[in-house]
Design a protein around this motif. Structure first.
Motif, PDB file in Angstrom:
ATOM      1  N   ASN A 196       0.867  -1.183   0.000  1.00  0.00           N
ATOM      2  CA  ASN A 196       0.000   0.000   0.000  1.00  0.00           C
ATOM      3  C   ASN A 196       0.897   1.223   0.000  1.00  0.00           C
ATOM      4  OD1 ASN A 196      -1.687   2.192   0.696  1.00  0.00           O
ATOM      5  ND2 ASN A 196      -3.141   0.810   1.679  1.00  0.00           N
ATOM      6  N   LEU A 197       0.848   2.039  -1.067  1.00  0.00           N
ATOM      7  CA  LEU A 197       1.722   3.195  -1.227  1.00  0.00           C
ATOM      8  C   LEU A 197       1.127   4.477  -0.651  1.00  0.00           C
ATOM      9  CD1 LEU A 197       3.037   2.575  -4.860  1.00  0.00           C
ATOM     10  CD2 LEU A 197       4.083   1.904  -2.693  1.00  0.00           C
ATOM     11  N   ASP A 198       0.003   4.354   0.053  1.00  0.00           N
ATOM     12  CA  ASP A 198      -0.629   5.540   0.619  1.00  0.00           C
ATOM     13  C   ASP A 198       0.066   6.001   1.899  1.00  0.00           C
ATOM     14  OD1 ASP A 198      -2.518   5.613  -1.399  1.00  0.00           O
ATOM     15  OD2 ASP A 198      -3.903   4.299  -0.324  1.00  0.00           O
ATOM     16  N   ASP A 199       0.456   5.068   2.736  1.00  0.00           N
ATOM     17  CA  ASP A 199       1.043   5.404   4.032  1.00  0.00           C
ATOM     18  C   ASP A 199       2.547   5.151   3.981  1.00  0.00           C
ATOM     19  OD1 ASP A 199       1.464   6.072   6.645  1.00  0.00           O
ATOM     20  OD2 ASP A 199       0.775   4.158   7.454  1.00  0.00           O
ATOM     21  N   MET A 200       3.284   6.084   3.345  1.00  0.00           N
ATOM     22  CA  MET A 200       4.734   5.947   3.208  1.00  0.00           C
ATOM     23  C   MET A 200       5.438   6.808   4.262  1.00  0.00           C
ATOM     24  SD  MET A 200       4.738   3.932   0.591  1.00  0.00           S
ATOM     25  CE  MET A 200       6.395   3.925  -0.037  1.00  0.00           C
ATOM     26  N   TYR A 201       6.619   6.382   4.646  1.00  0.00           N
ATOM     27  CA  TYR A 201       7.396   7.161   5.614  1.00  0.00           C
ATOM     28  C   TYR A 201       8.874   6.857   5.425  1.00  0.00           C
ATOM     29  CZ  TYR A 201       7.954   2.870   8.345  1.00  0.00           C
ATOM     30  OH  TYR A 201       8.280   1.596   8.747  1.00  0.00           O
ATOM     31  N   ILE A 202       9.709   7.731   5.987  1.00  0.00           N
ATOM     32  CA  ILE A 202      11.165   7.529   5.972  1.00  0.00           C
ATOM     33  C   ILE A 202      11.619   7.335   7.406  1.00  0.00           C
ATOM     34  CG2 ILE A 202      13.406   8.558   5.460  1.00  0.00           C
ATOM     35  CD1 ILE A 202      12.027  10.140   3.248  1.00  0.00           C
ATOM     36  N   GLU A 203      12.384   6.308   7.617  1.00  0.00           N
ATOM     37  CA  GLU A 203      12.946   6.034   8.943  1.00  0.00           C
ATOM     38  C   GLU A 203      14.453   6.224   8.878  1.00  0.00           C
ATOM     39  OE1 GLU A 203      11.729   2.724  11.998  1.00  0.00           O
ATOM     40  OE2 GLU A 203      13.308   1.915  10.723  1.00  0.00           O
ATOM     41  N   THR A 204      14.996   6.946   9.837  1.00  0.00           N
ATOM     42  CA  THR A 204      16.439   7.164   9.867  1.00  0.00           C
ATOM     43  C   THR A 204      16.910   7.324  11.303  1.00  0.00           C
ATOM     44  OG1 THR A 204      18.246   8.461   8.901  1.00  0.00           O
ATOM     45  CG2 THR A 204      16.337   9.673   9.690  1.00  0.00           C
ATOM     46  N   ASP A 205      18.223   7.231  11.509  1.00  0.00           N
ATOM     47  CA  ASP A 205      18.831   7.374  12.831  1.00  0.00           C
ATOM     48  C   ASP A 205      19.372   8.791  13.003  1.00  0.00           C
ATOM     49  OD1 ASP A 205      18.363   4.718  13.510  1.00  0.00           O
ATOM     50  OD2 ASP A 205      20.203   4.045  12.543  1.00  0.00           O
ATOM     51  N   VAL A 206      19.134   9.364  14.180  1.00  0.00           N
ATOM     52  CA  VAL A 206      19.569  10.725  14.488  1.00  0.00           C
ATOM     53  C   VAL A 206      20.527  10.681  15.677  1.00  0.00           C
ATOM     54  CG1 VAL A 206      18.828  13.043  15.144  1.00  0.00           C
ATOM     55  CG2 VAL A 206      17.367  11.627  13.679  1.00  0.00           C
ATOM     56  N   PRO A 207      21.688  11.357  15.613  1.00  0.00           N
ATOM     57  CA  PRO A 207      22.613  11.380  16.755  1.00  0.00           C
ATOM     58  C   PRO A 207      21.926  11.903  18.015  1.00  0.00           C
ATOM     59  CG  PRO A 207      23.678  12.253  14.795  1.00  0.00           C
ATOM     60  CD  PRO A 207      22.237  12.061  14.440  1.00  0.00           C
ATOM     61  N   GLU A 208      22.290  11.328  19.157  1.00  0.00           N
ATOM     62  CA  GLU A 208      21.622  11.663  20.415  1.00  0.00           C
ATOM     63  C   GLU A 208      21.793  13.133  20.811  1.00  0.00           C
ATOM     64  OE1 GLU A 208      23.214   9.608  23.755  1.00  0.00           O
ATOM     65  OE2 GLU A 208      25.307  10.010  23.250  1.00  0.00           O
TER      66      GLU A 208
END
Length: 389
Positions: free
Chosen positions: A227-239
């Protein structure tokens, strides 16, 4: 001393040659007389040394008399307060929680596939059917037995209500009916597993197993739905950014492959710091109306983690550092016309963005700062200003 000796030797040699009418270098060379050539060379060296001494005296006097030569030429600009928006730049991959490879819950022959690749399906829609291996016949027989036990139970219940018959007969009829009903329910549950349904609305991305193949429960991949409706980007952020990178922060998302940039927001920020790399995870929701953003697509994120309404920005290239590690720039004071005096100012800096850095303290708004030539001036030196921005 060596110079004096050389001069005396040449003088004596020249004196010994008569009145010392000098021959040209060309004539001496043409004579092919080694002794004369060596004498002529020594004479030329002495003359060269004399000329070098004279040039040095002239240069020293010019340096004293020519005051303009000692004034460096520089350019300046005035520090201006402006809005400074700092971005934390990261990279991530597009994901969706609605991406699933469907496995069968029942083993048997895949008798029917009702969908094809690229087809849009709704949640609960039947996608495929697996041969039930005789469960339908078992269900029919079990249903007959259930109907009979139900009739027996209902008759026995009426008799028991009229105080006719024993309690044990009533309980046995009831137990038999409930057992038969449970058996039917179990068979129906098993048969339901032979029907493959869509777990959510989406698009059939790939039909992996063809119709007629034998599949195993939990082992054979049937198809992939996305399902291409609910897309997101996940990434790591320095503390170190945990207080600035929070939910609802603005994010500029660039997709280099698509040549596209969109505005988004952080919809979730993790509450757990990964001890292995000292980072926390964030999710950035991605609108995807035209469906051209796909899972695992690479994206560049620019997260607005800091904004100052009245920031003083200067080029990084003009900043120097002293032995104590303090940063400084050169400013202009006592300006008169296009000339001024250099003053070194110790500054405190903040965040950088590209080739510029924010100055937190040390200079004021509208203060004139040396730009070109900042590396070649000294504190207290007079300079000539070519341009002022």
């Amino acid at each position: 001393m060596k110079y004096i000796y050389s001069l005396l030797i040449v003088t004596l040699l020249l004196t010994s040659c008569g009145e010392g009418k000098k021959q040209s270098v060309e004539a001496v060379v043409a004579s092919d007389n080694l002794e004369n050539i060596r004498l002529k060379r020594a004479e030329v060296v002495v003359e060269q040394q004399k000329i070098a001494e004279q040039l040095k005296q002239l240069d020293n006097r010019i340096a004293v008399l020519d005051t303009t030569k000692k004034v460096p030429l520089i350019t300046t600009f005035k520090a201006k307060q402006e809005v400074f928006t700092h971005y934390l730049e990261l990279q991530g991959n597009v994901s969706t929680k609605n991406l699933l490879v469907i496995y069968p819950e029942f083993s048997g022959v895949l008798t029917k596939v009702y969908v094809k690749e690229g087809q849009r399906v709704n949640k609960g829609q039947i996608l495929a059917k697996i041969d039930d291996g005789g469960l339908s016949q078992q269900l029919a027989q079990a249903q007959i037995q259930t109907d009979l036990s139900k009739t027996t139970f209902e008759r026995q219940e009426r008799l028991w209500n009229q105080k006719i018959g024993s309690e044990i007969q009533y309980l046995q009829a009831k137990s038999n009916y409930e057992a038969q009903a449970q058996a039917v329910s179990q068979i129906k549950q098993q048969m339901a597993k032979t029907v493959v349904k869509a777990p959510f609305s989406g698009t059939i991305d790939d039909v992996i197993t063809e119709q007629g193949s034998v599949v195993g429960a939990g082992q054979s991949q049937l198809m992939r739905i996305v399902n291409l409706d609910d897309m997101y980007i996940e990434t790591d952020v320095p503390e170190s950014y945990i207080t600035n990178v929070t939910v609802n922060k603005s994010v500029k998302v660039e997709f280099p492959i698509l040549g596209k940039t969109i505005d988004a927001k952080i919809r979730q920020a993790g509450n757990f710091i990964n001890p292995a790399n000292r980072t926390f995870k964030i999710e950035v929701a991605i609108p995807n109306k035209d469906k051209n953003i796909k899972p695992n697509l690479t994206a560049k994120l620019k997260i607005n983690d800091y904004t100052s309404e009245n920031a003083l920005l200067i080029p990084l290239s003009i900043i120097s550092e002293n032995a104590e590690g303090q940063q400084y720039v050169y400013t202009i004071i006592d300006k008169s016309g296009n000339k001024g005096i250099v003053k070194r100012e110790i500054i405190e800096t903040g965040r950088t963005q590209g080739d510029y850095i924010e100055v937190l303290s040390g200079i004021e708004n509208d203060e004139e700062i040396i730009d070109e030539g900042a590396r070649s001036v000294k504190d207290g030196q007079e300079v000539k200003i070519l341009t002022s921005n």
